[in-house]
Motif scaffolding. Sequence first.
Motif, PDB file in Angstrom:
ATOM      1  N   GLN A 120      49.937   9.455  30.902  1.00 61.34           N
ATOM      2  CA  GLN A 120      48.795   8.668  30.433  1.00 61.34           C
ATOM      3  C   GLN A 120      47.504   9.480  30.493  1.00 61.34           C
ATOM      4  O   GLN A 120      46.655   9.401  29.598  1.00 61.34           O
ATOM      5  CB  GLN A 120      48.639   7.410  31.292  1.00 61.34           C
ATOM      6  CG  GLN A 120      49.699   6.346  31.058  1.00 61.34           C
ATOM      7  CD  GLN A 120      49.301   5.037  31.714  1.00 61.34           C
ATOM      8  OE1 GLN A 120      48.311   4.416  31.341  1.00 61.34           O
ATOM      9  NE2 GLN A 120      50.073   4.618  32.714  1.00 61.34           N
ATOM     10  N   TRP A 121      47.357  10.250  31.553  1.00 61.87           N
ATOM     11  CA  TRP A 121      46.149  11.067  31.717  1.00 61.87           C
ATOM     12  C   TRP A 121      46.024  12.053  30.563  1.00 61.87           C
ATOM     13  O   TRP A 121      44.966  12.195  29.946  1.00 61.87           O
ATOM     14  CB  TRP A 121      46.211  11.804  33.056  1.00 61.87           C
ATOM     15  CG  TRP A 121      44.912  12.398  33.531  1.00 61.87           C
ATOM     16  CD1 TRP A 121      44.189  13.368  32.908  1.00 61.87           C
ATOM     17  CD2 TRP A 121      44.193  12.060  34.725  1.00 61.87           C
ATOM     18  NE1 TRP A 121      43.071  13.675  33.638  1.00 61.87           N
ATOM     19  CE2 TRP A 121      43.039  12.894  34.754  1.00 61.87           C
ATOM     20  CE3 TRP A 121      44.401  11.182  35.773  1.00 61.87           C
ATOM     21  CZ2 TRP A 121      42.112  12.844  35.803  1.00 61.87           C
ATOM     22  CZ3 TRP A 121      43.477  11.141  36.809  1.00 61.87           C
ATOM     23  CH2 TRP A 121      42.353  11.949  36.822  1.00 61.87           C
ATOM     24  N   LYS A 122      47.130  12.723  30.244  1.00 64.29           N
ATOM     25  CA  LYS A 122      47.121  13.716  29.158  1.00 64.29           C
ATOM     26  C   LYS A 122      46.886  13.049  27.810  1.00 64.29           C
ATOM     27  O   LYS A 122      46.136  13.564  26.960  1.00 64.29           O
ATOM     28  CB  LYS A 122      48.439  14.478  29.149  1.00 64.29           C
ATOM     29  CG  LYS A 122      48.502  15.594  28.106  1.00 64.29           C
ATOM     30  CD  LYS A 122      49.821  16.356  28.195  1.00 64.29           C
ATOM     31  CE  LYS A 122      49.865  17.481  27.158  1.00 64.29           C
ATOM     32  NZ  LYS A 122      51.154  18.234  27.245  1.00 64.29           N
ATOM     33  N   ALA A 123      47.515  11.872  27.603  1.00 64.61           N
ATOM     34  CA  ALA A 123      47.359  11.157  26.329  1.00 64.61           C
ATOM     35  C   ALA A 123      45.910  10.752  26.092  1.00 64.61           C
ATOM     36  O   ALA A 123      45.472  10.638  24.938  1.00 64.61           O
ATOM     37  CB  ALA A 123      48.264   9.922  26.324  1.00 64.61           C
ATOM     38  N   ALA A 124      45.159  10.538  27.176  1.00 63.16           N
ATOM     39  CA  ALA A 124      43.751  10.164  27.045  1.00 63.16           C
ATOM     40  C   ALA A 124      42.871  11.367  26.698  1.00 63.16           C
ATOM     41  O   ALA A 124      41.681  11.198  26.397  1.00 63.16           O
ATOM     42  CB  ALA A 124      43.261   9.513  28.334  1.00 63.16           C
ATOM     43  N   GLY A 125      43.455  12.565  26.748  1.00 64.75           N
ATOM     44  CA  GLY A 125      42.692  13.759  26.402  1.00 64.75           C
ATOM     45  C   GLY A 125      41.668  14.162  27.446  1.00 64.75           C
ATOM     46  O   GLY A 125      40.690  14.860  27.132  1.00 64.75           O
ATOM     47  N   VAL A 126      41.882  13.742  28.694  1.00 58.86           N
ATOM     48  CA  VAL A 126      40.951  14.060  29.775  1.00 58.86           C
ATOM     49  C   VAL A 126      41.490  15.263  30.543  1.00 58.86           C
ATOM     50  O   VAL A 126      42.687  15.343  30.826  1.00 58.86           O
ATOM     51  CB  VAL A 126      40.773  12.854  30.723  1.00 58.86           C
ATOM     52  CG1 VAL A 126      39.831  13.191  31.865  1.00 58.86           C
ATOM     53  CG2 VAL A 126      40.265  11.646  29.943  1.00 58.86           C
ATOM     54  N   ALA A 127      40.608  16.194  30.894  1.00 58.72           N
ATOM     55  CA  ALA A 127      41.027  17.373  31.646  1.00 58.72           C
ATOM     56  C   ALA A 127      41.668  16.951  32.963  1.00 58.72           C
ATOM     57  O   ALA A 127      41.149  16.059  33.645  1.00 58.72           O
ATOM     58  CB  ALA A 127      39.825  18.280  31.906  1.00 58.72           C
ATOM     59  N   PRO A 128      42.786  17.549  33.331  1.00 56.47           N
ATOM     60  CA  PRO A 128      43.467  17.151  34.576  1.00 56.47           C
ATOM     61  C   PRO A 128      42.644  17.491  35.809  1.00 56.47           C
ATOM     62  O   PRO A 128      41.761  18.359  35.761  1.00 56.47           O
ATOM     63  CB  PRO A 128      44.768  17.960  34.532  1.00 56.47           C
ATOM     64  CG  PRO A 128      44.448  19.147  33.690  1.00 56.47           C
ATOM     65  CD  PRO A 128      43.481  18.654  32.646  1.00 56.47           C
ATOM     66  N   LYS A 140      39.312   5.737  26.979  1.00 51.59           N
ATOM     67  CA  LYS A 140      40.352   6.181  26.050  1.00 51.59           C
ATOM     68  C   LYS A 140      41.704   5.511  26.265  1.00 51.59           C
ATOM     69  O   LYS A 140      42.505   5.420  25.333  1.00 51.59           O
ATOM     70  CB  LYS A 140      40.493   7.702  26.131  1.00 51.59           C
ATOM     71  CG  LYS A 140      39.207   8.414  25.689  1.00 51.59           C
ATOM     72  CD  LYS A 140      39.339   9.926  25.763  1.00 51.59           C
ATOM     73  CE  LYS A 140      38.047  10.600  25.303  1.00 51.59           C
ATOM     74  NZ  LYS A 140      38.150  12.079  25.328  1.00 51.59           N
ATOM     75  N   SER A 141      41.971   5.050  27.495  1.00 50.50           N
ATOM     76  CA  SER A 141      43.267   4.400  27.752  1.00 50.50           C
ATOM     77  C   SER A 141      43.161   2.884  27.740  1.00 50.50           C
ATOM     78  O   SER A 141      44.179   2.193  27.790  1.00 50.50           O
ATOM     79  CB  SER A 141      43.824   4.853  29.099  1.00 50.50           C
ATOM     80  OG  SER A 141      43.046   4.347  30.174  1.00 50.50           O
ATOM     81  N   HIS A 142      41.921   2.368  27.722  1.00 49.15           N
ATOM     82  CA  HIS A 142      41.658   0.922  27.719  1.00 49.15           C
ATOM     83  C   HIS A 142      42.190   0.226  28.980  1.00 49.15           C
ATOM     84  O   HIS A 142      42.621  -0.922  28.937  1.00 49.15           O
ATOM     85  CB  HIS A 142      42.249   0.269  26.454  1.00 49.15           C
ATOM     86  CG  HIS A 142      41.797   0.915  25.186  1.00 49.15           C
ATOM     87  ND1 HIS A 142      40.484   0.854  24.751  1.00 49.15           N
ATOM     88  CD2 HIS A 142      42.469   1.665  24.272  1.00 49.15           C
ATOM     89  CE1 HIS A 142      40.368   1.530  23.615  1.00 49.15           C
ATOM     90  NE2 HIS A 142      41.552   2.041  23.304  1.00 49.15           N
ATOM     91  N   LYS A 143      42.166   0.944  30.067  1.00 51.98           N
ATOM     92  CA  LYS A 143      42.483   0.379  31.385  1.00 51.98           C
ATOM     93  C   LYS A 143      41.705   1.187  32.413  1.00 51.98           C
ATOM     94  O   LYS A 143      41.299   2.328  32.136  1.00 51.98           O
ATOM     95  CB  LYS A 143      43.985   0.431  31.672  1.00 51.98           C
ATOM     96  CG  LYS A 143      44.565   1.822  31.798  1.00 51.98           C
ATOM     97  CD  LYS A 143      46.028   1.792  32.209  1.00 51.98           C
ATOM     98  CE  LYS A 143      46.926   1.239  31.111  1.00 51.98           C
ATOM     99  NZ  LYS A 143      48.361   1.382  31.457  1.00 51.98           N
ATOM    100  N   PRO A 144      41.451   0.634  33.596  1.00 52.97           N
ATOM    101  CA  PRO A 144      40.696   1.391  34.605  1.00 52.97           C
ATOM    102  C   PRO A 144      41.337   2.735  34.908  1.00 52.97           C
ATOM    103  O   PRO A 144      42.562   2.877  34.897  1.00 52.97           O
ATOM    104  CB  PRO A 144      40.738   0.467  35.823  1.00 52.97           C
ATOM    105  CG  PRO A 144      40.905  -0.900  35.256  1.00 52.97           C
ATOM    106  CD  PRO A 144      41.790  -0.727  34.058  1.00 52.97           C
ATOM    107  N   GLY A 145      40.475   3.711  35.191  1.00 55.50           N
ATOM    108  CA  GLY A 145      41.002   5.026  35.520  1.00 55.50           C
ATOM    109  C   GLY A 145      41.682   5.058  36.875  1.00 55.50           C
ATOM    110  O   GLY A 145      42.583   5.865  37.100  1.00 55.50           O
TER     111      GLY A 145
END
Length: 428
Positions: A160-168, A188-193
């Motif tokens: 999910q983290w990668k799919a959101a395009g956010v740096a790990p 980007k994921s439409h749910k809390p981080g």
Amino acid sequence: MPGDRTMKSRTAAVVLAFCATLAAGCSGSGGSSGTGGKVVLRYTWWGNPDRAARTEQAVSLFEKKHPGIQVQTPFAGYDAYKQKLATQAAGGDAPDVMQLDYRMIDQYASGGVLLDLGKRTALRTDDIDAGLLATGVVDGKQYAVPQARGTETVVYDAKQWKAAGVAPPAKGWTWDEWADAMRALAKKSHKPGATDPGQSEDAFEVWLRGRGKALYTKDRRLGFTADDLARWWTFTDGLRREGAVSPAEQTTQLDGSVENTPLGRGKAVSDFNWDAPSSGYLALVPDGPTLAPMPSGADGTPGQYFKPSMFMGAAADTGHPDQAAQLIDFMLNDPEAAAVLGATRGIPVNESIRKDLTPDLKDFDKTVADFQSSLEGSLNAPPQAPPSGDNALQTTFQRDYDQVSFERMSPREAARNYVTEAKAELRS
């Protein structure tokens, strides 16, 4: 196999024996003898069936190498164990050797329940990191010795983290960088981080340590002010209001199990947890959980530390202090025992054993070992064991933050309320 049947039979017998002690109580620690004049030690601990089988096998090895000693090993789940041990200690019937949690040490040491292990030559501690060993010291005496270590982690769903395009997550990232990542994940994921960390005393401690402070001083008083706590709760409450971390309705459902966390229920991308217990996410996160370092202070100061996952101690009034020390030494330092126990209690604190054991670990045990190895040499020494009042204060901490997250109190009002109650608790 015959050996397997023997082990299962012995474990079953131990469980039945523990159930009997719950109903009838145990004999005292003061000098019981077994068959053939053997010394009998009671060694109690908490755990699950896997830990039970491994512990029984290790104890059998000890008895084989020490034929004059017989070990009785009642165990239970953590809550039942904690209650039983408290009852035994209060009645002057503490087991000869016992497994201890970080938050039990001060309570039982100051209450005269624990033996000073520093005087026992049979117990070797040279291969244990000095900082970890010091966590079992109260008023200058070694009342408990760590058996294994763990550390806090950001555990997350990497897919999910990668799919959101956010740096790990990266080693050395700061709390501000973590907050920015949570905002991006939520957008980007439409749910809390993440789960809202405002309710977690553990997360607050990491944040505090990154600012050069601590939960408690060496004389067991608060190591922070109401302003410090208000700053933390203002930070987390702001993220909750933005939707970057979980809402109050989810946070108040937390009960210590991974199943009821937002990450475990598929309602967040990440969580804060301890490394070994994060194995619970294996059944809940489709591709398995990934472990990352905790955020650091703004100047890069790490707040994360290696914490003993549990300790071993002995009763002050045991009739067999030397034999109790021998058993503790065996469980900590014997290579054969280490091979049997594996990482069932966490990664061993004996440094030579850890180096020998780590290459043979598999699955999530290896994940935890690799994660800890990546942090070697970069973390500060752990704090001393918290004062006994910390048990009650954990509940107070969560209760007061609930008032913030449900918007019944401001962060500053709740912080002042907590500090007032905490000071009173620590004086009692």
